[in-house]
Design a protein around this motif. Structure first.
Motif, PDB file in Angstrom:
ATOM      1  N   MET A   1       0.822  -1.198   0.000  1.00 34.05           N
ATOM      2  CA  MET A   1       0.000   0.000   0.000  1.00 34.05           C
ATOM      3  C   MET A   1       0.860   1.254   0.000  1.00 34.05           C
ATOM      4  SD  MET A   1      -2.983  -1.503   2.540  1.00 34.05           S
ATOM      5  CE  MET A   1      -3.564   0.090   2.980  1.00 34.05           C
ATOM      6  N   GLY A   2       2.160   1.129  -0.163  1.00 37.84           N
ATOM      7  CA  GLY A   2       3.045   2.281  -0.238  1.00 37.84           C
ATOM      8  C   GLY A   2       3.363   2.905   1.110  1.00 37.84           C
ATOM      9  N   ASP A   3       3.212   2.170   2.192  1.00 38.94           N
ATOM     10  CA  ASP A   3       3.480   2.690   3.535  1.00 38.94           C
ATOM     11  C   ASP A   3       4.988   2.633   3.805  1.00 38.94           C
ATOM     12  OD1 ASP A   3       3.725   3.251   6.215  1.00 38.94           O
ATOM     13  OD2 ASP A   3       2.147   1.872   6.864  1.00 38.94           O
ATOM     14  N   ARG A   4       5.612   3.777   3.822  1.00 41.35           N
ATOM     15  CA  ARG A   4       7.070   3.842   3.997  1.00 41.35           C
ATOM     16  C   ARG A   4       7.506   3.347   5.375  1.00 41.35           C
ATOM     17  NH1 ARG A   4       9.795   6.533  -0.046  1.00 41.35           N
ATOM     18  NH2 ARG A   4       8.473   7.696  -1.478  1.00 41.35           N
ATOM     19  N   ASP A   5       6.716   3.623   6.403  1.00 36.85           N
ATOM     20  CA  ASP A   5       7.071   3.159   7.748  1.00 36.85           C
ATOM     21  C   ASP A   5       7.039   1.628   7.821  1.00 36.85           C
ATOM     22  OD1 ASP A   5       7.462   5.742   8.705  1.00 36.85           O
ATOM     23  OD2 ASP A   5       5.350   5.955   9.312  1.00 36.85           O
ATOM     24  N   ALA A   6       6.050   1.048   7.181  1.00 34.84           N
ATOM     25  CA  ALA A   6       5.965  -0.418   7.155  1.00 34.84           C
ATOM     26  C   ALA A   6       7.134  -1.002   6.362  1.00 34.84           C
ATOM     27  CB  ALA A   6       4.631  -0.857   6.537  1.00 34.84           C
ATOM     28  N   PHE A   7       7.493  -0.344   5.269  1.00 36.08           N
ATOM     29  CA  PHE A   7       8.625  -0.812   4.471  1.00 36.08           C
ATOM     30  C   PHE A   7       9.918  -0.706   5.265  1.00 36.08           C
ATOM     31  CE2 PHE A   7      11.916  -0.261   1.166  1.00 36.08           C
ATOM     32  CZ  PHE A   7      11.718  -1.448   0.478  1.00 36.08           C
ATOM     33  N   GLU A   8      10.073   0.388   6.009  1.00 40.68           N
ATOM     34  CA  GLU A   8      11.266   0.548   6.850  1.00 40.68           C
ATOM     35  C   GLU A   8      11.332  -0.547   7.910  1.00 40.68           C
ATOM     36  OE1 GLU A   8      13.414   3.837   9.765  1.00 40.68           O
ATOM     37  OE2 GLU A   8      11.630   4.406   8.646  1.00 40.68           O
ATOM     38  N   ALA A   9      10.201  -0.871   8.509  1.00 44.87           N
ATOM     39  CA  ALA A   9      10.162  -1.947   9.507  1.00 44.87           C
ATOM     40  C   ALA A   9      10.508  -3.286   8.862  1.00 44.87           C
ATOM     41  CB  ALA A   9       8.784  -2.007  10.166  1.00 44.87           C
ATOM     42  N   LEU A  10       9.988  -3.516   7.653  1.00 40.10           N
ATOM     43  CA  LEU A  10      10.319  -4.742   6.919  1.00 40.10           C
ATOM     44  C   LEU A  10      11.815  -4.816   6.647  1.00 40.10           C
ATOM     45  CD1 LEU A  10       9.334  -7.273   5.285  1.00 40.10           C
ATOM     46  CD2 LEU A  10       9.357  -5.752   3.298  1.00 40.10           C
ATOM     47  N   TYR A  11      12.390  -3.707   6.202  1.00 36.01           N
ATOM     48  CA  TYR A  11      13.823  -3.657   5.907  1.00 36.01           C
ATOM     49  C   TYR A  11      14.634  -3.958   7.175  1.00 36.01           C
ATOM     50  CZ  TYR A  11      18.405  -2.047   4.494  1.00 36.01           C
ATOM     51  OH  TYR A  11      19.733  -1.976   4.241  1.00 36.01           O
TER      52      TYR A  11
END
Length: 167
Positions: A1-11
């Motif tokens: 969904m393009g959530d940068r915070d979620a992507f950062e947490a995934l990273y």
């Protein structure tokens, strides 16, 4: 969904493991780091297509990292793969070579000799400021002298050192 915070947490949660996967296939740290970046770009672009068909998200990520690494390995073509035990031999040694160590020792002796030709207070000032990192203001306070006097000492001392070293 393009959530940068979620992507950062995934990273943060997965990058170390995925980097290890890339590195184990490629055996080249810079190339593994580049491949890892490509993996996360691909994940960002295709995250909506992830289908939870019984496989964990980590399995999906590892598969992407492994496949991208294999693609890179194949694209290398004739470039040889370095075995892990050979990779250690290719790392540059940070210790100076014997020639460099000898030159540095000679320069150090010459500098010590030239410093010994200065008055003790001036030699101490040069050592404090240029070898120990003391500021002009701290040196002036320590010596109980105006800062401009300390600067003059240092300037004249450096000029004498320059003359001594150039001889």
């Amino acid at each position: 969904m393009g959530d940068r915070d979620a992507f950062e947490a995934l990273y943060d949660a997965t990058s170390a493991k995925l980097h290890a996967v890339c590195l184990s296939v490629l055996r080249d740290r810079p190339e593994a780091e580049e491949t890892l970046q490509e993996v996360y770009i691909r994940v960002w672009q295709s995250a909506a297509r992830y289908a939870s068909n019984g496989l964990s998200p980590m399995t999906w990520l590892i598969t992407i990292a492994r496949n991208r690494s294999i693609d890179k390995l194949r694209a290398r073509g004739s470039r040889p793969v370095t075995a892990p035990e050979d990779a250690a031999a290719m790392v540059a040694c940070s210790a100076p070579s014997p020639e460099s160590a000898t030159i540095m020792a000679q320069e150090r002796r010459m500098l010590d000799e030239c410093l010994s030709r200065l008055a003790e207070a001036q030699a101490g000032a040069v050592r404090a400021v240029y070898l120990e990192g003391v500021t002009y203001a701290d040196l002036a306070a320590r010596e109980g002298l105006p800062i401009n006097t300390v600067r003059s000492w240092l300037r004249r001392s450096l000029l004498r050192l320059k003359d001594c070293v150039s001889q």
